[in-house]
Structure formats: structure tokens, C-alpha cells
Design a protein around this motif. Structure first.
Motif, PDB file in Angstrom:
ATOM      1  N   GLY A   1       0.806  -1.218   0.000  1.00  0.00           N
ATOM      2  CA  GLY A   1       0.000   0.000   0.000  1.00  0.00           C
ATOM      3  C   GLY A   1       0.837   1.263   0.000  1.00  0.00           C
TER       4      GLY A   1
ATOM      5  N   ASP B   1      -4.269  -5.371  -9.066  1.00  0.00           N
ATOM      6  CA  ASP B   1      -4.914  -5.317  -7.754  1.00  0.00           C
ATOM      7  C   ASP B   1      -4.621  -3.990  -7.067  1.00  0.00           C
ATOM      8  OD1 ASP B   1      -6.142  -7.021  -5.348  1.00  0.00           O
ATOM      9  OD2 ASP B   1      -4.421  -5.915  -4.571  1.00  0.00           O
ATOM     10  N   ARG B   2      -3.387  -3.531  -7.178  1.00  0.00           N
ATOM     11  CA  ARG B   2      -3.001  -2.253  -6.565  1.00  0.00           C
ATOM     12  C   ARG B   2      -3.848  -1.110  -7.134  1.00  0.00           C
ATOM     13  NH1 ARG B   2       2.018  -0.007  -4.450  1.00  0.00           N
ATOM     14  NH2 ARG B   2       2.946  -2.067  -4.605  1.00  0.00           N
TER      15      ARG B   2
ATOM     16  N   ARG C   1      -7.410  -1.155  -5.985  1.00  0.00           N
ATOM     17  CA  ARG C   1      -7.521  -0.655  -4.612  1.00  0.00           C
ATOM     18  C   ARG C   1      -7.396   0.865  -4.540  1.00  0.00           C
ATOM     19  NH1 ARG C   1      -6.950  -4.744  -0.575  1.00  0.00           N
ATOM     20  NH2 ARG C   1      -6.729  -6.796  -1.541  1.00  0.00           N
TER      21      ARG C   1
ATOM     22  N   SER D   1     -11.625  -0.811  -4.788  1.00  0.00           N
ATOM     23  CA  SER D   1     -12.090  -2.118  -5.237  1.00  0.00           C
ATOM     24  C   SER D   1     -10.982  -3.147  -5.064  1.00  0.00           C
ATOM     25  CB  SER D   1     -12.544  -2.039  -6.698  1.00  0.00           C
ATOM     26  OG  SER D   1     -13.213  -3.217  -7.085  1.00  0.00           O
ATOM     27  N   ARG D   2     -11.191  -4.332  -5.596  1.00  0.00           N
ATOM     28  CA  ARG D   2     -10.203  -5.408  -5.595  1.00  0.00           C
ATOM     29  C   ARG D   2     -10.571  -6.378  -6.701  1.00  0.00           C
ATOM     30  NH1 ARG D   2     -10.595  -7.099   0.258  1.00  0.00           N
ATOM     31  NH2 ARG D   2     -10.884  -4.858   0.372  1.00  0.00           N
TER      32      ARG D   2
ATOM     33  N   THR E   1     -12.411  -1.240 -10.216  1.00  0.00           N
ATOM     34  CA  THR E   1     -11.427  -2.065 -10.914  1.00  0.00           C
ATOM     35  C   THR E   1     -11.287  -1.621 -12.366  1.00  0.00           C
ATOM     36  OG1 THR E   1     -12.114  -3.887  -9.493  1.00  0.00           O
ATOM     37  CG2 THR E   1     -10.757  -4.445 -11.373  1.00  0.00           C
TER      38      THR E   1
ATOM     39  N   HIS F   1      -7.476   3.544   2.971  1.00  0.00           N
ATOM     40  CA  HIS F   1      -7.038   2.690   1.868  1.00  0.00           C
ATOM     41  C   HIS F   1      -6.500   1.376   2.427  1.00  0.00           C
ATOM     42  CE1 HIS F   1      -3.957   1.094  -0.904  1.00  0.00           C
ATOM     43  NE2 HIS F   1      -4.733   1.560  -1.861  1.00  0.00           N
ATOM     44  N   HIS F   2      -6.991   0.273   1.897  1.00  0.00           N
ATOM     45  CA  HIS F   2      -6.533  -1.045   2.332  1.00  0.00           C
ATOM     46  C   HIS F   2      -5.571  -1.601   1.284  1.00  0.00           C
ATOM     47  CE1 HIS F   2      -9.336  -2.069   5.776  1.00  0.00           C
ATOM     48  NE2 HIS F   2      -9.743  -0.884   5.379  1.00  0.00           N
TER      49      HIS F   2
ATOM     50  N   SER G   1      -2.730  -4.139  -0.354  1.00  0.00           N
ATOM     51  CA  SER G   1      -2.540  -5.586  -0.362  1.00  0.00           C
ATOM     52  C   SER G   1      -1.202  -5.937   0.278  1.00  0.00           C
ATOM     53  CB  SER G   1      -2.595  -6.126  -1.791  1.00  0.00           C
ATOM     54  OG  SER G   1      -1.599  -5.512  -2.582  1.00  0.00           O
TER      55      SER G   1
ATOM     56  N   TYR H   1      -4.082 -10.564  -1.158  1.00  0.00           N
ATOM     57  CA  TYR H   1      -4.795 -10.239  -2.397  1.00  0.00           C
ATOM     58  C   TYR H   1      -6.211 -10.796  -2.397  1.00  0.00           C
ATOM     59  CZ  TYR H   1      -0.240  -8.863  -4.219  1.00  0.00           C
ATOM     60  OH  TYR H   1       0.969  -8.239  -4.405  1.00  0.00           O
TER      61      TYR H   1
END
Length: 438
Positions: free
Chosen positions: A157, A216-217, A220, A224-225, A240, A319-320, A322, A394
Motif C-alpha cells: 500500500g 490489484d493495486r 484498490r 475495489s479489488r 477495478t 485505503h486497504h 494488499s 490479495y
């Protein structure tokens, strides 16, 4: 008499030789504790890298157990997973401990590894589980039973910015950055120097097996993911789609290298350390390397920033980012399980976590992240402590995750490098992912 004394002399010499050989054989006949993992795990435990400031934990453990020889067998990640699948079903193995990456903790792995609840009860690990982020620790449990102890984490992150290039282009450093802000900075940081040297604003790991991490980054960045916690495809959700659209723009506008689809860690790191890219989209563990003047052209200029959601999404919380998690587990077929647990306890102790942290291994223990010695010796420590409470893997482990990674990678290549439409492609990917998810 002379003859008898000679015989006696030769007999004594022979006895001395036999005794010496026998004693040497006994001295050399140590118990081998065999650990399977990646080279980074050996580096962390042995502190053998020139920039490492930790202790050689292997030598310390062997000093405490004079009859034990610790042996590491190191492989790339796919080979380590192959070893897990080959050795796990066996009733008897020479190998004892294996490092397990978070996606591999599928239910059937419970048949391959020794449950640790008994060991934790009889010889507890200090401050377990309270000293570990629950979001990461939960991955190492199957049906609430612990099967491994986390020893290494990669927090994604964050970004590294090259302050030298920021100064060149007249852009101020900022401690937090949103996806759109990163795009603008990277675009400004793409230029050609007066000597003809090309500078890219951004680079990433673009090979099919790795690009899902960057996708994925960017998902996010917009809340999203790729796959939800309940294992549903989310690759075609609005956040995404926006993230992947930015990745497509990076390539189309020449902000990333034209051959970025071939990049792995080595190429990405090399470009950044040569002062030829503005943003490194990696993890916190590279701080010591980036700022090592014997290796890096940007020593002292590699600056961390924390990812942040855009203002319109900040109401949903922080912010979450990965994370990738490595944990140590005991193989079911090990014949030295008690000794294996002693070694895991030794490395995963607070002392062990700090030592490995000082050797470039990002610790999972929260107390280590906040310890004075770690903070003083690691430029990323304070940032790690900020992102750790919100770090997530992830996606939850599932059996066909490797197939999903390749499928996502192929679709990313179609969209980013071949210009296929984003929404339509992701709608199709979501349908194909459903067939792989449990």
C-alpha cells in the motif's frame, strides 16, 4: 623384547587412528534440520547480505544446539510450492520446515502440515497472537487451527518516489498519493535528458504471472479489488475498471517502458536505482537497498509515500493495501518436529524478528515495526506501521489461484498492451474466473 615393543607401538598408533576417525565421524554426524524456502529467507536468517545489520540467527541456533546443522534449500516461489505439494502427502521426509506463501493455504494443505496448536500450548511463542495483525494471521489458520507462523510480509500500500527526479521536474514530494495524483506525477516524470537518456515516470512487473499484483493495486486505488473476501470475481466493478483504464493509459502514453510486459522485479528495481524512473511500485522492504550508496544511484533520495483513496471515496474508510505473507510451517512427514518448532520459535521471537528486520526482512510483528532500533535503521519503518493495520492478502486462498493469476495476466496483456476494450474484457474475465472460484 624389541619386537614386542614395536608391536605394542603399532597397536597404540592404530588405536589412536581408529579413535580419531571414530571421534571425527561422531563430531561430523550432526542432525540436519532442513528448511525449504526462498533465498530471501536464508538472507534474513543469516544476515549474509553486505547491507544487513542483524545477527546470524542460524549460527546462534546452532550454538544453542551443538548437535544440529541447519540446512536451507532455496528455490523460486513456484518451485517451493511444488515442493509443498510433493512432500506434503508423504508420511516421512528428510525435510522439516517449509516457507508457505499466503495463497497456498488452501484446505487440503492441512493434510500436508503439522497443526501448531499443541506446540503453541506446550512451548508458547511470545505474544502470539496479540503481536500480529489479525488480517494476516487469519490466513495461516485452517478451520481456526494455526498451521504456520508468519515471519515475512510485503506491504504494497505504498510507493517509492525518486526525489532526484522530482527535483529535476520541479514537483514537490507528498507523503500520500491517490491514483490520479500518481498518474499526473509519473506523466511529468517521463522525459528525455539532455544527454539523450530516457526517463520513465513509472514501471511495473508486467509479465503474465506478476501483473495481477499491479492490477490489484490499481483496483484498490479506487476502493475495489480483483476477488472479494467471499471469493466472488470483482474484476468488472467500477473501481477495478477505472484502475485498469489507468494502466492502459500509462502504456499508451509512453509513461512506462515499451517492453514493460517483460519486466519482473529485477528490471523494475534496476531502472529505479539507475535514476531512470520516477516511481517504483514495489514494497517497503527495499528501503535499505535503494538507499545503499554502494548499489544505488539514488541513495538518500528514495522516498516513501502512502496510498490514499480519492476524496470522493474516503468516506468508506482508509485505503486497504494488499500484502504478501510468508510463514514457516512444519511438514507432516518431518521426523524432527520438536526441533523444527524450536527453530521456528527462535526465528519468530521478538529478537529474531528484529534481527531479520535489520537484515531487510519486513517483520510481521507489530511491536518490531514500532521498536526504536528497527525505526532508526529502516527508512520504511514508520510507513510500515501506518499501513500494517489495514493490510490484506490479495484474496483468500483457493485451489485454482495459480490458474486465476495466469488468466488475469493474459487479460491484462490484452487490454493494456493490445488495446482491447476494458469493460467488455473484464466482463468476460469475470465469467471465466467464476469457473475457477470455489
Amino acid at each position: 623384547m624389541m619386537h614386542n615393543s614395536k608391536i605394542l607401538h603399532y597397536m597404540l598408533v592404530a588405536l589412536v587412528v581408529i579413535f580419531s576417525v571414530s571421534f571425527g565421524a561422531i563430531a561430523q554426524d550432526k542432525i540436519e534440520l532442513i528448511i525449504i524456502g526462498h533465498q530471501v529467507h536464508l538472507n534474513a536468517a543469516s544476515s549474509q547480505e553486505p547491507s544487513a545489520k542483524g545477527d546470524n540467527l542460524i549460527e546462534e541456533f546452532e550454538a544453542l544446539h551443538p548437535n544440529v546443522k541447519v540446512v536451507y534449500q532455496t528455490y523460486p516461489n513456484p518451485k517451493t510450492q511444488e515442493k509443498l505439494n510433493l512432500l506434503g502427502p508423504l508420511n516421512r521426509t528428510e525435510e522439516d520446515i517449509i516457507h508457505v506463501l499466503d495463497p497456498w493455504f488452501v484446505p487440503r494443505v492441512a493434510n500436508f502440515l503439522e497443526p501448531l496448536d499443541k506446540y503453541l500450548a506446550e512451548k508458547p511463542l511470545e505474544d502470539y497472537p496479540n503481536d500480529y495483525p489479525e488480517g494476516l494471521l487469519s490466513v495461516t489458520k485452517i478451520k481456526d487451527v494455526p498451521y504456520a507462523i508468519p515471519v515475512r510480509v510485503v506491504y504494497n500500500g505504498i510507493q517509492w518516489f525518486n526525489q532526484k527526479i522530482l527535483d529535476e521536474i520541479g514537483v514537490a514530494y507528498q507523503p500520500t498519493v491517490t491514483g490520479p495524483e500518481l498518474f499526473d506525477i509519473a506523466k511529468k516524470g517521463t522525459f528525455t535528458r539532455s544527454n539523450g537518456e530516457k526517463v520513465f515516470g513509472y514501471a511495473w512487473r508486467g509479465v503474465i504471472g506478476s501483473i495481477f499484483e499491479i492490477f490489484d493495486r490499481w483496483a484498490r486505488y479506487f476502493g475495489s479489488r480483483l476477488i472479494t473476501d467471499d471469493l466472488k470475481p470483482a474484476v468488472n466493478t467500477p473501481g477495478t475498471i477505472e484502475g485498469l483504464s489507468y494502466m492502459q493509459k500509462f502504456y499508451q502514453e509512453g509513461i512506462v517502458p515499451p517492453d514493460v510486459h517483460t519486466y519482473e522485479y529485477a528490471e523494475e528495481v534496476k531502472l529505479f536505482m539507475e535514476n531512470r524512473s520516477t516511481v517504483y511500485d514495489g514494497n517497503t522492504s527495499y528501503g535499505v537497498t535503494f538507499n545503499d550508496p554502494t548499489k544505488s544511484n539514488i541513495a538518500g533520495a528514495a522516498m516513501l509515500t502512502k496510498s490514499e483513496l480519492p476524496p470522493d471515496l474516503q468516506a468508506q474508510g482508509p485505503h486497504h493495501g494488499s500484502a504478501a505473507l510468508w510463514s514457516m510451517a512444519i511438514l507432516k512427514g518431518s521426523q524432527k518436529k520438536d526441533l523444527a518448532w524450536e527453530y521456528i520459535r527462535f526465528l519468530a521471537s521478538k529478537k529474531g524478528a528484529l534481527s531479520m528486520g535489520l537484515s531487510g526482512n519486513t517483520p510481521v510483528r507489530v511491536s518490531t515495526l514500532n521498536s526504536d532500533e528497527y525505526v532508526q535503521n529502516n527508512p520504511a519503518a514508520q510507513m510500515e506501521a501506518l499501513v500494517a493495520p489495514y493490510a490484506e492478502v490479495y484474496w483468500p486462498p483457493f485451489d485454482r489461484s495459480n490458474e486465476a493469476i495466469d488468466l488475469i495476466g493474459n487479460y491484462c496483456h490484452d487490454v493494456i498492451f493490445r488495446g482491447q476494450p476494458v469493460q467488455e474484457s473484464m466482463d468476460q474475465l469475470a465469467k471465466e474466473l467464476e469457473a475457477l472460484l470455489p
